[in-house]
Scaffold this motif. Structure first.
Motif, PDB file in Angstrom:
ATOM      1  N   ASN A   4     127.564  18.823  64.612  1.00 52.35           N
ATOM      2  CA  ASN A   4     128.173  18.549  65.895  1.00 52.35           C
ATOM      3  C   ASN A   4     127.669  17.236  66.499  1.00 52.35           C
ATOM      4  O   ASN A   4     128.416  16.520  67.152  1.00 52.35           O
ATOM      5  N   GLU A   5     126.397  16.917  66.279  1.00 51.13           N
ATOM      6  CA  GLU A   5     125.802  15.708  66.850  1.00 51.13           C
ATOM      7  C   GLU A   5     124.604  15.302  66.008  1.00 51.13           C
ATOM      8  O   GLU A   5     123.883  16.144  65.487  1.00 51.13           O
ATOM      9  N   ILE A   6     124.393  13.989  65.894  1.00 54.36           N
ATOM     10  CA  ILE A   6     123.238  13.448  65.173  1.00 54.36           C
ATOM     11  C   ILE A   6     122.600  12.377  66.047  1.00 54.36           C
ATOM     12  O   ILE A   6     123.299  11.513  66.582  1.00 54.36           O
ATOM     13  N   LEU A   7     121.279  12.423  66.181  1.00 55.96           N
ATOM     14  CA  LEU A   7     120.541  11.347  66.826  1.00 55.96           C
ATOM     15  C   LEU A   7     119.601  10.802  65.766  1.00 55.96           C
ATOM     16  O   LEU A   7     118.609  11.431  65.412  1.00 55.96           O
ATOM     17  N   TYR A   8     119.961   9.632  65.219  1.00 57.44           N
ATOM     18  CA  TYR A   8     119.228   9.037  64.114  1.00 57.44           C
ATOM     19  C   TYR A   8     118.710   7.667  64.523  1.00 57.44           C
ATOM     20  O   TYR A   8     119.469   6.848  65.045  1.00 57.44           O
ATOM     21  N   ALA A   9     117.428   7.429  64.305  1.00 53.06           N
ATOM     22  CA  ALA A   9     116.776   6.144  64.588  1.00 53.06           C
ATOM     23  C   ALA A   9     117.059   5.662  66.013  1.00 53.06           C
ATOM     24  O   ALA A   9     117.571   4.568  66.216  1.00 53.06           O
ATOM     25  N   PRO A  10     116.728   6.488  67.024  1.00 53.22           N
ATOM     26  CA  PRO A  10     116.986   6.082  68.404  1.00 53.22           C
ATOM     27  C   PRO A  10     116.097   4.912  68.825  1.00 53.22           C
ATOM     28  O   PRO A  10     115.038   4.695  68.255  1.00 53.22           O
ATOM     29  N   SER A  11     116.558   4.184  69.807  1.00 59.82           N
ATOM     30  CA  SER A  11     115.783   3.073  70.352  1.00 59.82           C
ATOM     31  C   SER A  11     115.667   3.282  71.852  1.00 59.82           C
ATOM     32  O   SER A  11     116.694   3.400  72.527  1.00 59.82           O
ATOM     33  N   PRO A  12     114.488   3.369  72.437  1.00 58.77           N
ATOM     34  CA  PRO A  12     113.190   3.313  71.763  1.00 58.77           C
ATOM     35  C   PRO A  12     112.967   4.557  70.900  1.00 58.77           C
ATOM     36  O   PRO A  12     113.642   5.564  71.071  1.00 58.77           O
ATOM     37  N   SER A  13     112.014   4.449  70.018  1.00 56.83           N
ATOM     38  CA  SER A  13     111.759   5.499  69.041  1.00 56.83           C
ATOM     39  C   SER A  13     111.393   6.822  69.722  1.00 56.83           C
ATOM     40  O   SER A  13     110.428   6.915  70.449  1.00 56.83           O
ATOM     41  N   THR A  14     112.216   7.843  69.502  1.00 57.62           N
ATOM     42  CA  THR A  14     111.962   9.203  69.989  1.00 57.62           C
ATOM     43  C   THR A  14     112.278  10.163  68.856  1.00 57.62           C
ATOM     44  O   THR A  14     112.549   9.747  67.735  1.00 57.62           O
ATOM     45  N   ASN A  15     112.291  11.423  69.147  1.00 56.19           N
ATOM     46  CA  ASN A  15     112.565  12.423  68.111  1.00 56.19           C
ATOM     47  C   ASN A  15     114.021  12.367  67.652  1.00 56.19           C
ATOM     48  O   ASN A  15     114.934  12.289  68.456  1.00 56.19           O
ATOM     49  N   GLU A  16     114.210  12.430  66.352  1.00 55.97           N
ATOM     50  CA  GLU A  16     115.543  12.505  65.762  1.00 55.97           C
ATOM     51  C   GLU A  16     115.941  13.976  65.683  1.00 55.97           C
ATOM     52  O   GLU A  16     115.089  14.862  65.587  1.00 55.97           O
ATOM     53  N   PHE A  17     117.257  14.247  65.728  1.00 53.55           N
ATOM     54  CA  PHE A  17     117.704  15.630  65.595  1.00 53.55           C
ATOM     55  C   PHE A  17     119.115  15.693  65.045  1.00 53.55           C
ATOM     56  O   PHE A  17     119.851  14.705  65.040  1.00 53.55           O
ATOM     57  N   ILE A  18     119.468  16.878  64.579  1.00 54.49           N
ATOM     58  CA  ILE A  18     120.828  17.217  64.149  1.00 54.49           C
ATOM     59  C   ILE A  18     121.205  18.495  64.882  1.00 54.49           C
ATOM     60  O   ILE A  18     120.420  19.448  64.917  1.00 54.49           O
ATOM     61  N   GLU A  19     122.401  18.511  65.457  1.00 50.79           N
ATOM     62  CA  GLU A  19     122.897  19.714  66.114  1.00 50.79           C
ATOM     63  C   GLU A  19     124.007  20.301  65.261  1.00 50.79           C
ATOM     64  O   GLU A  19     124.935  19.589  64.873  1.00 50.79           O
ATOM     65  N   LEU A  20     123.899  21.585  64.947  1.00 55.35           N
ATOM     66  CA  LEU A  20     124.901  22.286  64.161  1.00 55.35           C
ATOM     67  C   LEU A  20     125.647  23.272  65.050  1.00 55.35           C
ATOM     68  O   LEU A  20     125.072  23.827  65.985  1.00 55.35           O
ATOM     69  N   TYR A  21     126.925  23.493  64.737  1.00 56.75           N
ATOM     70  CA  TYR A  21     127.746  24.448  65.474  1.00 56.75           C
ATOM     71  C   TYR A  21     128.371  25.417  64.485  1.00 56.75           C
ATOM     72  O   TYR A  21     128.964  25.008  63.480  1.00 56.75           O
ATOM     73  N   ASN A  22     128.236  26.702  64.758  1.00 55.90           N
ATOM     74  CA  ASN A  22     128.799  27.738  63.888  1.00 55.90           C
ATOM     75  C   ASN A  22     130.187  28.118  64.399  1.00 55.90           C
ATOM     76  O   ASN A  22     130.327  28.767  65.421  1.00 55.90           O
ATOM     77  N   ARG A  23     131.215  27.719  63.673  1.00 57.32           N
ATOM     78  CA  ARG A  23     132.590  28.080  64.018  1.00 57.32           C
ATOM     79  C   ARG A  23     133.224  28.964  62.943  1.00 57.32           C
ATOM     80  O   ARG A  23     134.435  29.054  62.812  1.00 57.32           O
ATOM     81  N   SER A  24     132.399  29.651  62.181  1.00 49.44           N
ATOM     82  CA  SER A  24     132.847  30.381  60.999  1.00 49.44           C
ATOM     83  C   SER A  24     133.524  31.718  61.290  1.00 49.44           C
ATOM     84  O   SER A  24     134.198  32.249  60.426  1.00 49.44           O
ATOM     85  N   GLY A  25     133.275  32.297  62.445  1.00 45.96           N
ATOM     86  CA  GLY A  25     133.791  33.627  62.721  1.00 45.96           C
ATOM     87  C   GLY A  25     132.777  34.723  62.453  1.00 45.96           C
ATOM     88  O   GLY A  25     133.063  35.898  62.645  1.00 45.96           O
TER      89      GLY A  25
END
Length: 63
Positions: A4-25
């Motif tokens: 759903n969302e990716i925060l990769y190599a932010p500036s200034p340097s902070t924590n990176e993350f990936i957000e997943l969303y379950n739409r499977s049912g």
């Protein structure tokens, strides 16, 4: 499960993350999913028995 969302190599340097969303049912166990790099080296998304219910998000922090 969709990315759903990716925060990769932010500036200034902070924590990176990936957000997943379950739409499977239905629920999805994170220990049954894996990430892969270009060499097809697979790593599990989670090493614990964590389930994501349908219609919910989960944020995975990168360390």
């Amino acid at each position: 499960m969709v990315i759903n969302e990716i925060l990769y190599a932010p500036s200034p340097s902070t924590n990176e993350f990936i957000e997943l969303y379950n739409r499977s049912g239905g629920p999805i166990a994170l220990d049954e999913l894996a990430f892969a790099d270009a060499n097809r080296s697979y790593e599990p998304v989670a090493r614990t028995d964590t389930t994501v219910r349908d219609g919910t998000h989960v944020v995975l922090g990168c360390v």
